[in-house]
Design an enzyme around this catalytic site. Structure first.
Site, short mmCIF file in Angstrom:
data_model
loop_
_atom_site.label_atom_id
_atom_site.label_comp_id
_atom_site.label_asym_id
_atom_site.label_seq_id
_atom_site.Cartn_x
_atom_site.Cartn_y
_atom_site.Cartn_z
N GLU A 49 0.88 -1.17 0.00
CA GLU A 49 0.00 0.00 0.00
C GLU A 49 0.90 1.21 0.00
O GLU A 49 1.58 1.47 0.99
CB GLU A 49 -0.78 0.07 1.31
CG GLU A 49 -1.98 -0.76 1.41
CD GLU A 49 -2.64 -0.54 2.79
OE1 GLU A 49 -2.38 0.47 3.46
OE2 GLU A 49 -3.41 -1.43 3.17
N ASP A 60 -4.88 8.62 11.17
CA ASP A 60 -3.57 8.07 11.50
C ASP A 60 -3.09 8.44 12.89
O ASP A 60 -3.29 9.56 13.36
CB ASP A 60 -2.53 8.53 10.46
CG ASP A 60 -2.71 7.78 9.15
OD1 ASP A 60 -2.69 6.54 9.19
OD2 ASP A 60 -2.90 8.43 8.11
#
Lengths: 263, 423
Positions: A49, A60
């Site tokens: 990814e 995140d």
């Protein structure tokens, strides 16, 4: 059939889960990133990814935020994503891009998809684009044969899971926990239950992400999922260290995880 | 749209166009938050139909906030506005000192109704954080407020206020360390704790249903003001001026007047050191263009690759790269107009209102006052201007004191500037 589909079919026939590794592009440097994704593939990542660093990464945790900030400060560009995708493909891995939606929107949804396909990328993971808002992307992806990898979460209702998997292709990204990215000591039971709920709606491969940090966790998850997604634990190998040593750590961590998914 | 909303089904995907003001709005969020947004939408729609809820909210507004807020005519200030009549809608007199309490009481009542035991909030200037900490204390909810580290420094007094009210204040040290980063951190907390936590988003931005819900909790400002100015002057104002960060006080005062087509709706943005310098927070006149930030498709100050650009404003509450989607719609449709006010213009208006009327405005609200000075001069002596005085300036005494050289031991610290604070 994308490279991603081929890889997931192959790992399924081997009776094991695929290892999916995440790295933000431009991290630890623009050059270092290309070496790092190659290292990941050579050490056992089946799928990479490639992340596009973004100024406001609200899904995140601290490790990926730090990496993204570092990449942005060094002047990373959208074009670097396609270079990294090409590097993964050249090394023999399948590449998908993981990005927040605004950079795609700004680049142009169609242009982004075309550039991704031209670089040999298989699809896009969209952490802040739910299919409800994704009509433009779904149309272009279907036209170009790219994977539309949407997420499901422990909080998703069965009806939403069914509706989401219905428009997903490539694989379903099952978020193991309610929370942001980052290594956790335990991924918990929610992930297994979620994978079961997803399987009730689709034959698509289901990969589990968020919180996976060790070979042991990869082994556990690999017993019920088609893929194990690892981000922060890999990114961390390259933080605050010189590149060569970081790449060694990265290779070692990747080998540990690759052994994990092989049970 | 905007009045009538299609309800989400609660099952499967949302109906097309959910939460859109023209092209703007929507719900660009992680899947993990969709269930919470749908729960919130169902509860707030039900609550608005529930007399027990609306009665309780109205009673709190009366006996706790002090509504209706008064309308004050400011003739000595108006002498500097081309002689136009100027009326201030005094949201600064609300309990906690700004309009923010209107929305916070509504959302914390909803949080309680949903069985949540913890509330979180982002804050820029600190007014929304203070209001949330206040309501959490009132209702016995645990409260955590995220605030950019730069803002905790320039609004230190409000940090202490929140702590005194029992809230935990978390300084956010990522990114530009201002309001947008506080919003990011609040979303991160919410994803992880959504089961027992409600995110009291403080303005008309964010994913559906926040823009519509927050506007609805603030629309009382315009409803009261419309009646009051009709009673005082016998007519509607020629223009309404309000500052626009995320844009909640502006949507609150504009909403009731949207159908009054002869009333100009004027939003004033943080012009910083001037739009031409690049150091500003003007989404509509600077580099802003439509994009997605914090869950909504709206005007965003971004670069060519969709990265958010840091903003600059002397006012922490206006120092934000995005804006409520309904404002983007009003801008494109031409129903409202938006202009930048520089730091210097705002501070001049701050001083002027203080010294002509004895009212210390929040620096955010001073942008609206500076806008009124300009529009008043355009209109002349026959003009009538309504200004949303969204907050009081007590929290800004230190910043203003430094600006005017009354406190000279350190420099004015503006987010993103290189200058260090010398204490």
């Amino acid at each position: 059939m994308t490279k991603l589909d081929e890889v997931l079919a192959a790992t399924r026939s081997e009776g094991r889960a695929a290892l999916v590794g995440y790295l933000p592009v431009g991290f630890p440097s623009r050059e270092g990133c290309l070496r790092a994704v190659r290292t990941m593939v050579e050490a056992g990542c089946d799928i990479v990814e490639v992340g596009l660093p973004y100024t406001d990464p609200l899904m995140d945790g601290p490790v990926i935020q730090t990496a993204a900030t570092q990449a942005l400060e060094q002047g990373v560009h959208v074009s670097d994503v396609f270079a990294a995708v090409r590097e993964v493909s050249d090394a023999g891995g399948a590449a998908v891009v993981m990005t927040y939606w605004n950079p795609v929107l700004r680049h142009g949804v169609r242009e982004f998809a075309q550039d991704l396909a031209a670089a040999g990328g298989s699809g896009l993971i969209t952490p802040d684009l739910v299919p409800d808002e994704g009509a433009d992307w779904i149309e272009v992806a279907d036209e170009l044969g790219l994977a539309k990898i949407f997420l499901v979460a422990p909080s998703s209702t069965p009806a939403r899971i069914a509706a989401t998997t219905n428009v997903t292709s490539g694989f379903v990204y099952a978020a193991s926990v309610m929370g942001v990215t980052g290594a956790r000591t335990s991924v918990g039971e929610a992930a297994k239950g979620l994978v079961e709920k997803v399987r009730a709606t689709t034959d698509l491969p289901v990969c589990v992400g968020l919180g996976v940090a060790s070979g042991e966790q990869a082994r556990e998850i690999g017993q019920y999922a088609d893929g194990v997604i690892v981000g922060s634990a890999l990114v961390k190998c390259l933080l605050d260290v010189d590149l060569d040593e970081g790449l060694e750590r990265l290779a070692e961590k990747t080998r540990e995880l690759a052994a994990g998914v092989r049970g | 749209m905007s009045e009538k909303q299609v309800r989400p089904s609660g099952e499967g995907l949302a109906p097309a166009g959910l939460g859109r003001f023209g092209a703007y709005g929507g719900r660009y969020v992680p899947e993990a938050l969709v269930a919470a947004l749908e729960e919130l939408d169902e509860h707030r729609l039900a609550a608005m139909e529930d007399e027990a809820f609306t009665t309780e909210l109205a009673e709190l507004q009366r006996s706790y906030t002090g509504r209706p807020s008064i309308l004050t005519e400011v003739p000595r200030f108006a002498e500097h506005c081309g002689g136009a009549r100027i009326f201030l809608k005094r949201e600064d007199l609300n309990h906690t000192g700004s309009h923010k309490i209107n929305n916070v009481l509504g959302q914390t009542l909803l949080a309680r109704r949903m069985g949540k035991t913890r509330v979180i909030a982002e804050t820029g200037a600190g007014q929304h954080g203070v209001a949330t900490a206040t309501a959490a204390a009132l209702m016995g909810l645990e409260c955590v407020v995220y605030m950019g580290k730069v803002d905790t420094e320039r609004q230190a007094l409000n940090v202490a206020r929140m702590q005194l009210l029992g809230a935990k204040v978390v300084p956010v040290e990522h990114g530009s360390q201002t309001l947008k980063d506080a919003v990011n951190e609040a979303f991160r907390d919410w994803v992880a704790n959504v089961e027992h936590t409600h995110y009291v988003l403080g303005t008309v931005t964010g994913p559906y249903p926040f823009p519509e819900m927050v506007r609805d909790f603030h629309k009382v400002i315009g409803e009261e003001a419309r009646e009051q100015i009709l009673a005082e002057t016998g007519r509607l104002p020629d223009a309404i001026c309000a500052c626009v960060g995320g844009g909640s006080n502006a949507m609150g005062i504009f909403h009731r007047f949207i159908g009054d087509e002869d009333v100009r709706l004027i939003g004033l943005e943080g012009g910083g050191e001037g739009v031409e310098t690049g150091k500003h927070a003007s989404r509509f006149t600077g580099e802003g263009s439509p994009g997605v930030l914090h869950g909504a498709y709206t005007y965003v100050i971004q670069d060519d690759e969709g990265q958010t650009v840091e903003t600059h404003s002397v006012s922490a509450g206006l120092d934000y790269p995005s804006v409520g989607p309904e404002h983007s719609y009003l801008k494109d449709s031409g129903r409202a107009e938006y202009h930048p006010i520089t730091d210097a213009e705002a501070m001049e208006a701050f001083k002027l209102l203080s010294q002509t009327e004895g009212i210390l405005p929040a620096i955010e609200s001073a942008h609206a006052l500076a806008g009124a000075m300009k529009v008043g001069r355009e209109l002349g002596p026959d003009g009538l201007v309504l200004v949303s005085l969204s907050g009081r300036g007590d929290k800004d005494v230190h910043t203003a004191g430094r600006w005017f050289g009354l406190i000279d031991e350190d420099e004015v610290v503006v987010a993103g500037d290189e200058e260090e604070t010398q204490v």
